[in-house]
Design an enzyme around this catalytic site. Structure first.
Site, PDB file in Angstrom:
ATOM      1  CE  LYS A 222       0.360  -2.453   3.690  1.00  0.00           C
ATOM      2  NZ  LYS A 222      -0.357  -3.047   4.786  1.00  0.00           N
TER       3      LYS A 222
ATOM      4  CD  GLU B 107      -9.254  -6.707  -3.656  1.00  0.00           C
ATOM      5  OE1 GLU B 107      -9.928  -6.616  -4.676  1.00  0.00           O
ATOM      6  OE2 GLU B 107      -9.464  -6.002  -2.645  1.00  0.00           O
TER       7      GLU B 107
ATOM      8  CE  LYS C 251      -3.695  -1.602   5.086  1.00  0.00           C
ATOM      9  NZ  LYS C 251      -3.713  -2.181   6.431  1.00  0.00           N
TER      10      LYS C 251
HETATM   11  P1  NAP Z   1       7.813  -9.356   5.950  1.00  0.00           P
HETATM   12  O1  NAP Z   1       7.293 -10.504   6.717  1.00  0.00           O
HETATM   13  O2  NAP Z   1       8.720  -8.383   6.597  1.00  0.00           O
HETATM   14  O3  NAP Z   1       8.524  -9.955   4.640  1.00  0.00           O
HETATM   15  C1  NAP Z   1       9.226  -9.148   3.743  1.00  0.00           C
HETATM   16  C2  NAP Z   1      10.022 -10.074   2.834  1.00  0.00           C
HETATM   17  O4  NAP Z   1      10.661  -9.276   1.838  1.00  0.00           O
HETATM   18  C3  NAP Z   1      11.104 -10.842   3.578  1.00  0.00           C
HETATM   19  O5  NAP Z   1      11.141 -12.172   3.122  1.00  0.00           O
HETATM   20  C4  NAP Z   1      12.381 -10.114   3.195  1.00  0.00           C
HETATM   21  O6  NAP Z   1      13.513 -10.952   3.115  1.00  0.00           O
HETATM   22  C5  NAP Z   1      12.022  -9.626   1.806  1.00  0.00           C
HETATM   23  N1  NAP Z   1      12.817  -8.446   1.458  1.00  0.00           N
HETATM   24  C6  NAP Z   1      12.898  -7.272   2.119  1.00  0.00           C
HETATM   25  N2  NAP Z   1      13.770  -6.453   1.504  1.00  0.00           N
HETATM   26  C7  NAP Z   1      14.246  -7.152   0.437  1.00  0.00           C
HETATM   27  C8  NAP Z   1      15.183  -6.854  -0.565  1.00  0.00           C
HETATM   28  N3  NAP Z   1      15.812  -5.679  -0.579  1.00  0.00           N
HETATM   29  N4  NAP Z   1      15.434  -7.777  -1.506  1.00  0.00           N
HETATM   30  C9  NAP Z   1      14.806  -8.994  -1.486  1.00  0.00           C
HETATM   31  N5  NAP Z   1      13.894  -9.316  -0.550  1.00  0.00           N
HETATM   32  C10 NAP Z   1      13.632  -8.413   0.392  1.00  0.00           C
HETATM   33  O7  NAP Z   1       6.614  -8.491   5.345  1.00  0.00           O
HETATM   34  P2  NAP Z   1       5.126  -8.956   5.079  1.00  0.00           P
HETATM   35  O8  NAP Z   1       4.338  -8.761   6.330  1.00  0.00           O
HETATM   36  O9  NAP Z   1       5.087 -10.249   4.383  1.00  0.00           O
HETATM   37  O10 NAP Z   1       4.631  -7.776   4.108  1.00  0.00           O
HETATM   38  C11 NAP Z   1       5.034  -7.745   2.769  1.00  0.00           C
HETATM   39  C12 NAP Z   1       4.205  -6.675   2.031  1.00  0.00           C
HETATM   40  O11 NAP Z   1       2.816  -7.004   2.136  1.00  0.00           O
HETATM   41  C13 NAP Z   1       4.337  -5.272   2.599  1.00  0.00           C
HETATM   42  O12 NAP Z   1       4.202  -4.349   1.547  1.00  0.00           O
HETATM   43  C14 NAP Z   1       3.137  -5.160   3.538  1.00  0.00           C
HETATM   44  O13 NAP Z   1       2.712  -3.830   3.728  1.00  0.00           O
HETATM   45  C15 NAP Z   1       2.111  -5.926   2.741  1.00  0.00           C
HETATM   46  N6  NAP Z   1       1.020  -6.502   3.513  1.00  0.00           N
HETATM   47  C16 NAP Z   1       1.272  -7.231   4.628  1.00  0.00           C
HETATM   48  C17 NAP Z   1       0.227  -7.828   5.299  1.00  0.00           C
HETATM   49  C18 NAP Z   1       0.455  -8.654   6.525  1.00  0.00           C
HETATM   50  O14 NAP Z   1      -0.521  -9.105   7.128  1.00  0.00           O
HETATM   51  N7  NAP Z   1       1.680  -8.885   6.936  1.00  0.00           N
HETATM   52  C19 NAP Z   1      -1.096  -7.655   4.843  1.00  0.00           C
HETATM   53  C20 NAP Z   1      -1.321  -6.893   3.690  1.00  0.00           C
HETATM   54  C21 NAP Z   1      -0.259  -6.331   3.036  1.00  0.00           C
HETATM   55  P3  NAP Z   1      14.142 -11.599   4.465  1.00  0.00           P
HETATM   56  O15 NAP Z   1      13.063 -12.475   5.032  1.00  0.00           O
HETATM   57  O16 NAP Z   1      15.307 -12.398   3.974  1.00  0.00           O
HETATM   58  O17 NAP Z   1      14.501 -10.475   5.356  1.00  0.00           O
HETATM   59  N1  HSE Z   2       0.142  -4.014   9.051  1.00  0.00           N
HETATM   60  C1  HSE Z   2      -1.068  -4.112   8.309  1.00  0.00           C
HETATM   61  C2  HSE Z   2      -2.228  -4.207   9.274  1.00  0.00           C
HETATM   62  C3  HSE Z   2      -1.050  -5.310   7.417  1.00  0.00           C
HETATM   63  O1  HSE Z   2      -2.002  -4.525  10.451  1.00  0.00           O
HETATM   64  O2  HSE Z   2      -3.356  -3.940   8.879  1.00  0.00           O
HETATM   65  C4  HSE Z   2      -2.263  -5.406   6.518  1.00  0.00           C
HETATM   66  O3  HSE Z   2      -2.271  -4.383   5.574  1.00  0.00           O
END
Ligand code: NAP
Ligand code: HSE
Length: 445
Positions: free
Chosen positions: A105, A129, A205
């Site tokens: 986002k 989405e 968002k």
């Molecule tokens: P996360 O758990 O911190 O995972 C991020 C991943 O990206 C990790 O595997 C990390 O590698 C990798 N990464 C970071 N920098 C990198 C780089 N420079 N080159 C290659 N890989 C890299 O984050 P997440 O919660 O999955 O969220 C990911 C995205 O989805 C974000 O944009 C977040 O806002 C969005 N999102 C998250 C959620 C949620 O519930 N978590 C919900 C909706 C949207 P390493 O593991 O090796 O550090």
């Molecule tokens: N950090 C975000 C939340 C992930 O807690 O809503 C989902 O966008």
């Protein structure tokens, strides 16, 4: 059968969730929909880290830009977060004509305008989405299911972490710090959790929702944003006594003379469904001129709920390719409803974004005063002087040995500039003991 090969960048919460979801359900998509989807490549910062998914059939590529360029990748799935490298990845994918699916986002809110222009020029779909409200298909609801409506309001709980923390504090009496730690452990929070608790994530968002709903540009920079860190449990209790729950809402309202865009703690009447959305759940109320109010509810964060939305975008792209000539990048962008229509035809509205002084709302105030004769009349007179009517007023009993009392006031709807004038006047009274707490009240009607 069309084969669709995914390259996933990021193997954290959402990336691992997406890999697991594809592995579990790919046979079902083949049988039910004739779509052959697999993950061929993945990238992460540290490829030696153990992951919450099976990577044995997936080629790991250290450099995410090399993954984008790989001839084993048809769709680039960006799940790493951040807005710098992520932007370069999306730009490169567009240059190569490869469709993009992202959950990011921050990227869309900050750079969406530029990215959509490139996407439209290159006829390459960029879908997002999962960027708003986790597993709830709210982008699809607004851009497809509610497309015939003029949307007047979008309001909702759009940060799972914040809602989880508030629910834990209220229901389990847990500290803010403990509840935040658990949200982080469960994978709900952003890499920098201040984005969650200071309302920045919700503002990203809301910028996207308002752009989709009203056809206005992405205006993250103009969103009035307050987080949940200043909230006190006393206010949660007092609000309850008046028949309200405190929720952290993103609110976008379209009026004839402008748009209100705001993220802040809000008193919501207990009779509203939104007041009962707890834990990591999100809910978004959309008010259309034809349909009236619709409420969209589901998990707002977490591995598989978010992967559900990510892979739904992938399946849309695969289905579109199946219906055209089989080439993922070749179908027209106008077929992709997730691009805000204004980006396709220069039709973005230039309605002004209102400043907080112009907001119209009801207000909850907690005024901590020295318990002296005549002080209540001074408080109520200040409201009357500015033409603001009171809906309710309650004086709490002083604590043992203290000379101060909390007075809780709820106003009727008024213009925020007038309310601020009252707060200024009251703050100057010698009886005032603490900074006055102001929380907006929304009836969501
Ligand atoms: P996360 O758990 O911190 O995972 C991020 C991943 O990206 C990790 O595997 C990390 O590698 C990798 N990464 C970071 N920098 C990198 C780089 N420079 N080159 C290659 N890989 C890299 O984050 P997440 O919660 O999955 O969220 C990911 C995205 O989805 C974000 O944009 C977040 O806002 C969005 N999102 C998250 C959620 C949620 O519930 N978590 C919900 C909706 C949207 P390493 O593991 O090796 O550090
Ligand atoms: N950090 C975000 C939340 C992930 O807690 O809503 C989902 O966008």
């Amino acid at each position: 059968m069309n084969k669709v090969r995914l390259g996933i960048i990021g193997l954290g919460t959402v990336g691992a969730g997406a890999v697991n979801l594809v592995a579990r359900n790919q046979t079902d998509w083949k049988q039910r929909r004739g779509l052959d989807v697999s993950v061929t490549c993945a990238s992460a910062r540290d490829l030696s880290k153990p992951r919450d998914c099976d990577l044995s059939d997936i080629t790991l590529i250290e450099d995410p830009l090399a993954l984008v360029e790989s001839d084993q990748v048809d769709i680039v799935v960006e799940l790493m977060g951040g807005d710098d490298l992520a932007k370069r990845i999306v730009e490169r994918a567009i240059e190569l004509g490869k469709p993009v699916v992202t959950a990011n986002k921050a990227l869309i809110a900050l750079h969406g305008e530029q990215l959509f222009k490139c996407a439209v020029a290159g006829n390459v779909p960029v879908k997002f989405e999962a960027a708003v409200a986790g597993g709830i298909p709210i982008i699809k609801a607004i851009s497809e299911g509610l497309a015939s409506n003029q949307i007047k309001m979008v309001a909702g709980i759009i940060n799972g972490t914040g809602n989880f923390i508030l629910s834990q504090m209220k229901e389990k009496n847990r500290s803010f710090k403990d509840a935040l730690q658990e949200a982080q452990d469960l994978g709900y929070a952003e890499a920098d959790p201040t984005f969650d608790v200071e309302g920045i994530d919700a503002a990203h968002k809301l910028a996207i929702l308002a752009s989709m709903a009203f056809g206005i540009p992405l205006r993250f920079d103009r969103i009035y944003t307050e987080g949940i860190t200043a909230l006190q449990s006393a206010d949660i209790g007092y609000a309850k006594e008046f028949g309200y729950r405190i929720k952290h809402l993103g609110i976008a309202k379209k009026m004839h003379d402008g748009v209100e865009l705001r993220v802040h703690p809000t008193l919501v009447p207990q009779k509203r469904l939104l007041a009962h959305v707890n834990g990591v759940m999100n809910a978004v109320l959309v008010k259309g001129d034809a349909v009236g109010n619709t409420l969209h509810y589901g998990a707002g964060a977490g591995a598989e709920p978010t992967a559900s939305a990510v892979i739904a975008d992938v399946l849309d792209l695969a289905r579109d390719a199946q219906m055209t000539d089989g080439h993922l990048g070749s179908h027209p962008v106008w077929n992709v409803p997730s691009v805000p229509l204004g980006f396709l035809n220069d039709g973005l509205s230039d309605l002004p974004i209102k400043g907080s002084d112009e907001f119209v709302s009801a207000y909850y105030l907690r005024v901590d005063v020295r318990d002296e004769v005549g002080v209540m009349s001074k408080l109520t007179t200040a409201f009357a002087n500015h033409g603001i009517s009171l809906e309710g007023i309650k004086q709490k009993e002083p604590n043992e040995g203290e000379d101060g009392v909390s007075v809780i006031l709820i106003t009727q709807r008024c213009v925020e500039k007038d309310l601020n004038a009252v707060v200024g006047e009251l703050s100057a009274l010698p009886q005032i003991q603490k900074e006055i707490m102001k929380i907006r009240v929304e009836y969501l009607d």
